[in-house]
Scaffold this motif. Sequence first.
Motif, mmCIF file in Angstrom:
data_model
loop_
_atom_site.group_PDB
_atom_site.id
_atom_site.type_symbol
_atom_site.label_atom_id
_atom_site.label_comp_id
_atom_site.label_asym_id
_atom_site.label_seq_id
_atom_site.Cartn_x
_atom_site.Cartn_y
_atom_site.Cartn_z
ATOM 1 N N ILE A 138 9.601 5.686 -2.877
ATOM 2 C CA ILE A 138 10.448 4.602 -2.363
ATOM 3 C C ILE A 138 10.024 3.223 -2.882
ATOM 4 O O ILE A 138 10.795 2.254 -2.787
ATOM 5 N N ARG A 188 -0.896 5.989 -10.095
ATOM 6 C CA ARG A 188 0.476 5.836 -9.583
ATOM 7 C C ARG A 188 0.775 4.362 -9.323
ATOM 8 O O ARG A 188 1.864 3.871 -9.618
ATOM 9 N N ASP A 248 -2.872 2.148 -3.973
ATOM 10 C CA ASP A 248 -2.504 3.532 -3.621
ATOM 11 C C ASP A 248 -3.775 4.362 -3.723
ATOM 12 O O ASP A 248 -4.697 3.998 -4.469
ATOM 13 N N TYR A 258 7.802 15.623 4.978
ATOM 14 C CA TYR A 258 9.053 15.776 5.732
ATOM 15 C C TYR A 258 9.002 16.957 6.702
ATOM 16 O O TYR A 258 9.881 17.100 7.541
ATOM 17 N N CYS A 278 2.515 3.621 -3.388
ATOM 18 C CA CYS A 278 3.427 3.374 -4.523
ATOM 19 C C CYS A 278 4.131 4.647 -4.940
ATOM 20 O O CYS A 278 4.172 5.010 -6.113
ATOM 21 N N GLY A 279 4.695 5.384 -3.972
ATOM 22 C CA GLY A 279 5.400 6.627 -4.261
ATOM 23 C C GLY A 279 6.879 6.397 -4.513
ATOM 24 O O GLY A 279 7.297 5.331 -4.982
ATOM 25 N N PRO A 285 4.178 9.002 6.569
ATOM 26 C CA PRO A 285 4.075 8.741 8.013
ATOM 27 C C PRO A 285 2.685 8.997 8.599
ATOM 28 O O PRO A 285 2.218 8.224 9.438
ATOM 29 N N GLU A 313 -2.961 4.266 10.281
ATOM 30 C CA GLU A 313 -4.266 3.947 9.677
ATOM 31 C C GLU A 313 -4.173 2.679 8.811
ATOM 32 O O GLU A 313 -4.981 1.756 8.952
ATOM 33 N N ILE A 314 -3.151 2.616 7.973
ATOM 34 C CA ILE A 314 -3.010 1.455 7.076
ATOM 35 C C ILE A 314 -2.616 0.212 7.885
ATOM 36 O O ILE A 314 -3.114 -0.891 7.643
ATOM 37 N N ALA A 355 -0.088 8.399 7.464
ATOM 38 C CA ALA A 355 -1.028 7.313 7.147
ATOM 39 C C ALA A 355 -0.548 5.952 7.647
ATOM 40 O O ALA A 355 -1.261 4.956 7.506
ATOM 41 N N HIS A 356 0.660 5.905 8.234
ATOM 42 C CA HIS A 356 1.214 4.594 8.633
ATOM 43 C C HIS A 356 0.286 3.840 9.579
ATOM 44 O O HIS A 356 0.006 2.655 9.383
ATOM 45 N N TYR A 381 17.218 5.550 11.142
ATOM 46 C CA TYR A 381 18.408 4.820 10.673
ATOM 47 C C TYR A 381 19.494 4.842 11.747
ATOM 48 O O TYR A 381 20.093 3.823 12.090
ATOM 49 N N ARG A 409 16.377 -2.407 0.127
ATOM 50 C CA ARG A 409 15.206 -2.147 0.979
ATOM 51 C C ARG A 409 14.123 -3.199 0.749
ATOM 52 O O ARG A 409 13.732 -3.443 -0.391
ATOM 53 N N VAL A 459 0.866 -1.184 0.000
ATOM 54 C CA VAL A 459 0.000 0.000 0.000
ATOM 55 C C VAL A 459 0.903 1.235 0.000
ATOM 56 O O VAL A 459 1.708 1.399 0.921
ATOM 57 N N VAL A 487 -7.443 -0.031 -1.826
ATOM 58 C CA VAL A 487 -6.894 -0.379 -0.508
ATOM 59 C C VAL A 487 -7.773 -1.422 0.189
ATOM 60 O O VAL A 487 -7.273 -2.435 0.703
ATOM 61 N N LYS A 499 9.494 3.534 7.863
ATOM 62 C CA LYS A 499 9.712 4.288 9.102
ATOM 63 C C LYS A 499 9.146 5.699 8.969
ATOM 64 O O LYS A 499 9.041 6.186 7.836
HETATM 65 N N1 LIG Z 1 11.660 8.712 -0.661
HETATM 66 C C1 LIG Z 1 12.669 8.116 -0.071
HETATM 67 O O1 LIG Z 1 13.845 8.189 -0.516
HETATM 68 C C2 LIG Z 1 12.456 7.280 1.156
HETATM 69 C C3 LIG Z 1 13.546 6.541 1.640
HETATM 70 C C4 LIG Z 1 13.369 5.715 2.724
HETATM 71 C C5 LIG Z 1 12.140 5.668 3.341
HETATM 72 N N2 LIG Z 1 11.090 6.417 2.893
HETATM 73 C C6 LIG Z 1 9.813 6.323 3.625
HETATM 74 O O2 LIG Z 1 8.859 5.696 2.788
HETATM 75 C C7 LIG Z 1 7.552 6.227 3.049
HETATM 76 C C8 LIG Z 1 6.999 6.748 1.748
HETATM 77 O O3 LIG Z 1 7.879 7.724 1.241
HETATM 78 P P1 LIG Z 1 7.825 8.157 -0.285
HETATM 79 O O4 LIG Z 1 8.994 9.051 -0.491
HETATM 80 O O5 LIG Z 1 7.641 6.973 -1.158
HETATM 81 O O6 LIG Z 1 6.486 9.070 -0.243
HETATM 82 P P2 LIG Z 1 5.566 9.483 -1.484
HETATM 83 O O7 LIG Z 1 4.779 10.658 -1.048
HETATM 84 O O8 LIG Z 1 6.401 9.578 -2.715
HETATM 85 O O9 LIG Z 1 4.601 8.209 -1.649
HETATM 86 C C9 LIG Z 1 3.633 7.852 -0.706
HETATM 87 C C10 LIG Z 1 2.478 7.178 -1.441
HETATM 88 O O10 LIG Z 1 1.514 6.728 -0.480
HETATM 89 C C11 LIG Z 1 0.217 7.023 -0.977
HETATM 90 N N3 LIG Z 1 -0.680 7.139 0.159
HETATM 91 C C12 LIG Z 1 -0.666 8.074 1.143
HETATM 92 N N4 LIG Z 1 -1.663 7.846 2.020
HETATM 93 C C13 LIG Z 1 -2.293 6.727 1.607
HETATM 94 C C14 LIG Z 1 -3.391 5.978 2.103
HETATM 95 N N5 LIG Z 1 -4.052 6.353 3.206
HETATM 96 N N6 LIG Z 1 -3.794 4.875 1.412
HETATM 97 C C15 LIG Z 1 -3.152 4.498 0.283
HETATM 98 N N7 LIG Z 1 -2.094 5.178 -0.240
HETATM 99 C C16 LIG Z 1 -1.666 6.267 0.418
HETATM 100 C C17 LIG Z 1 0.378 8.323 -1.747
HETATM 101 O O11 LIG Z 1 -0.678 8.483 -2.697
HETATM 102 C C18 LIG Z 1 1.744 8.118 -2.402
HETATM 103 O O12 LIG Z 1 1.659 7.512 -3.670
HETATM 104 C C19 LIG Z 1 7.745 7.291 4.134
HETATM 105 O O13 LIG Z 1 7.466 6.737 5.388
HETATM 106 C C20 LIG Z 1 9.232 7.655 4.033
HETATM 107 O O14 LIG Z 1 9.750 8.070 5.276
HETATM 108 C C21 LIG Z 1 11.219 7.219 1.794
#
Ligand SMILES: NC(=O)c1ccc[n+]([C@@H]2O[C@H](COP(=O)([O-])OP(=O)(O)OC[C@H]3O[C@@H](n4cnc5c(N)ncnc54)[C@H](O)[C@@H]3O)[C@@H](O)[C@H]2O)c1
Length: 360
Positions: free
Chosen positions: A15, A41, A36, A168, A12-13, A75, A80-81, A77-78, A182, A301, A10, A57, A96
Amino acid sequence: MGQPVNVGIVGCGAISAQYLRTIERLPQVRLVAVADLDLERAREAVLPYPEVEVLGVAELMADPRIGVVLNLTIPAAHAEIALLAVAAGKDVYCEKPLAATSEEARRVLRAAEEAGVRVGCAPDTVLGTGTQTARVAIDDGLIGRPVAATATMMTPGHERWHPNPDFYYVPGGGPLLDMGPYYITSLVTMLGPVASVIGAAGRTRSKRTIGSGPRQGEEIPVTVDTHVTGVLVHASGALSTLVMSFDAAATQAPRIEVHGEQGSLVVPDPNHFDGPVLLSGVGDEGWRTLPESAGYAGAGRGVGLLDFAATGEPRAGGTLAFHVLDIMESLLASAHSGRAVTVESTCERPRPVALETAGG
Ligand SMILES: NC(=O)c1ccc[n+]([C@@H]2O[C@H](COP(=O)([O-])OP(=O)(O)OC[C@H]3O[C@@H](n4cnc5c(N)ncnc54)[C@H](O)[C@@H]3O)[C@@H](O)[C@H]2O)c1
């Protein structure tokens, strides 16, 4: 090897691509579906993986094939999901921090315990050869009794490269909650749990400007501290000094050093899986690089999911992630009150990882 665990993602951004690449090469883990809020996306994320389904979802949560929900949302939404996954009787592995607040995280862990499902949480980078080799060096007595550590992360902030950096700069983010996991997970892995903290923090600007992507130039609000420093008093008596900042241009400080009565270690970036571990004993001239002696080699990862294919508490586990979140919240509470804060939670050091190639 037994049956692979079936995973549904759940979120797909940014990371997610790294997880998809790791899962592809782990025979113990099979990706079944992704979801997502933004279905487009999700579709784009799995274009290279036509066997993976794109679901809503709720549909993903209800899918009986899925045993583990991989929570890669923001974070806020962590929890809730994670709670939806737990309610559906599924294990959950979360990016995290475990949740935006320890109160939310506590709810997740309680619900999981009642439902008899497991909670895992990033970072799993510390299961790589960098932190694990350093841990073994400490456990083997190469630096004598550990007395102190330093951990330093200083950058100008993620809004320079992340296309949607809003998360952030709101609660659940900031340099401490974003990057602290980390560093603090690595410190707890090497030196054990933290008993109390003393912190100080600052915030330079009330707005940040997005530096890339379709929203480039847009200003976003800052409601968290962007420079956080403090001392973690480990239960062992060792003292770790922490600097986490989105307010610096650059730094040459080592990411982590650990100092013992007989020697000092330079530990590689805990946001990466590997890197050289350097040792210098009292009276030595210079540093020598230790051979890799523990940890998943060539990991990416998602390797933390490997423990879900086995039984027991995952090494990148909920109790550890909760303790790390509690340490970070306590540090901010101390910064704001000006007093030392006792960290109420604790955890065991996670089981060490023998030297092996990730995925076998
Ligand atoms: N971007 C990085 O380099 C990176 C590195 C390590 C860890 N992280 C962690 O990974 C997590 C995501 O980061 P990201 O950069 O991919 O963020 P992002 O904003 O690029 O992607 C988050 C995705 O989650 C979806 N989303 C949000 N709320 C939702 C919900 N309630 N139900 C379904 N989908 C939902 C959004 O639509 C989005 O596509 C964060 O916790 C971040 O700390 C990110």
